[in-house]
Design an enzyme around this catalytic site. Sequence first.
Site, PDB file in Angstrom:
ATOM      1  N   HIS A  60       0.874  -1.261   0.010  1.00 14.99           N
ATOM      2  CA  HIS A  60      -0.045  -0.069  -0.023  1.00 14.99           C
ATOM      3  C   HIS A  60       0.778   1.362   0.031  1.00 14.99           C
ATOM      4  O   HIS A  60       0.332   2.388   0.576  1.00 14.99           O
ATOM      5  CB  HIS A  60      -1.013   0.057   1.159  1.00 14.99           C
ATOM      6  CG  HIS A  60      -1.758  -1.318   1.420  1.00 14.99           C
ATOM      7  ND1 HIS A  60      -2.871  -1.567   0.587  1.00 14.99           N
ATOM      8  CD2 HIS A  60      -1.562  -2.228   2.017  1.00 14.99           C
ATOM      9  CE1 HIS A  60      -3.249  -2.691   0.894  1.00 14.99           C
ATOM     10  NE2 HIS A  60      -2.569  -3.074   1.755  1.00 14.99           N
TER      11      HIS A  60
ATOM     12  N   SER B 168      19.371  16.613 -17.066  1.00 16.38           N
ATOM     13  CA  SER B 168      18.661  18.103 -17.360  1.00 16.38           C
ATOM     14  C   SER B 168      19.190  19.183 -18.087  1.00 16.38           C
ATOM     15  O   SER B 168      20.653  19.335 -17.655  1.00 16.38           O
ATOM     16  CB  SER B 168      18.261  18.406 -15.938  1.00 16.38           C
ATOM     17  OG  SER B 168      17.723  19.838 -15.832  1.00 16.38           O
TER      18      SER B 168
END
Length: 349
Positions: A154, A278
């Site tokens: 979860h 980047s």
Amino acid sequence: MVDVLDSILMQNNFSTEEIRTVWTDKNKIAKQLQIEAVLSMVEGNLGVIPASFARTIVEKAKIKNFDIATLAKEGANKRHSLIGLINNLQKLAGPKAGEYVHFGATTQDIVDTGIMLQTKEAYQILVKHSRNLILVLKKQTRKYRSTIMIGRTHGIQAIPTTFGFKLAVWLDEALRNHRRLTDLEKNNIFTGNLNGAVGTYAAWGKEGPEIERQVLEKLGLDVPNISWQSSRDRFSEIAVVLGIYSGLLGKIGHELFNLMKTEVDEIREPFKKGEIGSSTMPQKRNPALIEGLASLTHPIFKDVELMLESLLFDGERDAIHWRNEWIVLPEITSYLDAQLKNATYILDN
């Protein structure tokens, strides 16, 4: 640019060179000419058309004799996908032999059988790359079998496991997907179709089934029990199997994406000298390969849905649902092959 698969700048993110070659116009026309040639040869051998004319047609039905731009222009003018090829082959064969080009066949016979040949060719590439992925997963499962990591349920930390165990779960699923893939060939999915206007061999009479059998066997395709012009379940089965396989690869991509987050930092994708993380922040190494892997499952799922709609054929033929296949088959095989090769490279490094 009309499509990412056609874009020189982007196509390698969405496909591989091997798969793109399968779906070129040149290969499509070559396959259709191959069918027309084998059909004429078989008809000549069985005495359905004069043997000398059959030999002439076979000699002329070669891709080097055709200009794709000319075929495209004629097809657009006459609003028919195959008529340019038929007319040009008739002209090349001459006024006598040309009368027997495409004898007894319908357009869908040639188009369906041709696209099945292309699909089988793409399928064989997928099987090869699936095997490569499995070999890498086996190797890395052994390598990391004792590498401790936290298990998560979860989205929350649970108890320890190993990275090798996680890889073993993926390997087990990949083996099931590979079996589904190879079962396609065992299940007579790669079957041709040559039985005339409404599938009844009307123009060939009693020789029809034998013509179909001999032609398809020479082409390396299975022979149908009965015409499947209006039964498109084979292509839907292919799409569903590829979609399920893509689901695993998309899941792997999402999991690796989460494990590479700065706050987790449990894995890092391959990053070689000269790559850029980047354009703005030189300290970043973005999960570019992983994101590409995860992203392709979404269009594949949409393609599966579109292919299933082709099951809703009207009558003995319609081009409403038929055209879905021309969109889906190049896309779904291209996207999955890109995923297989990408996942193999990421996991191997």
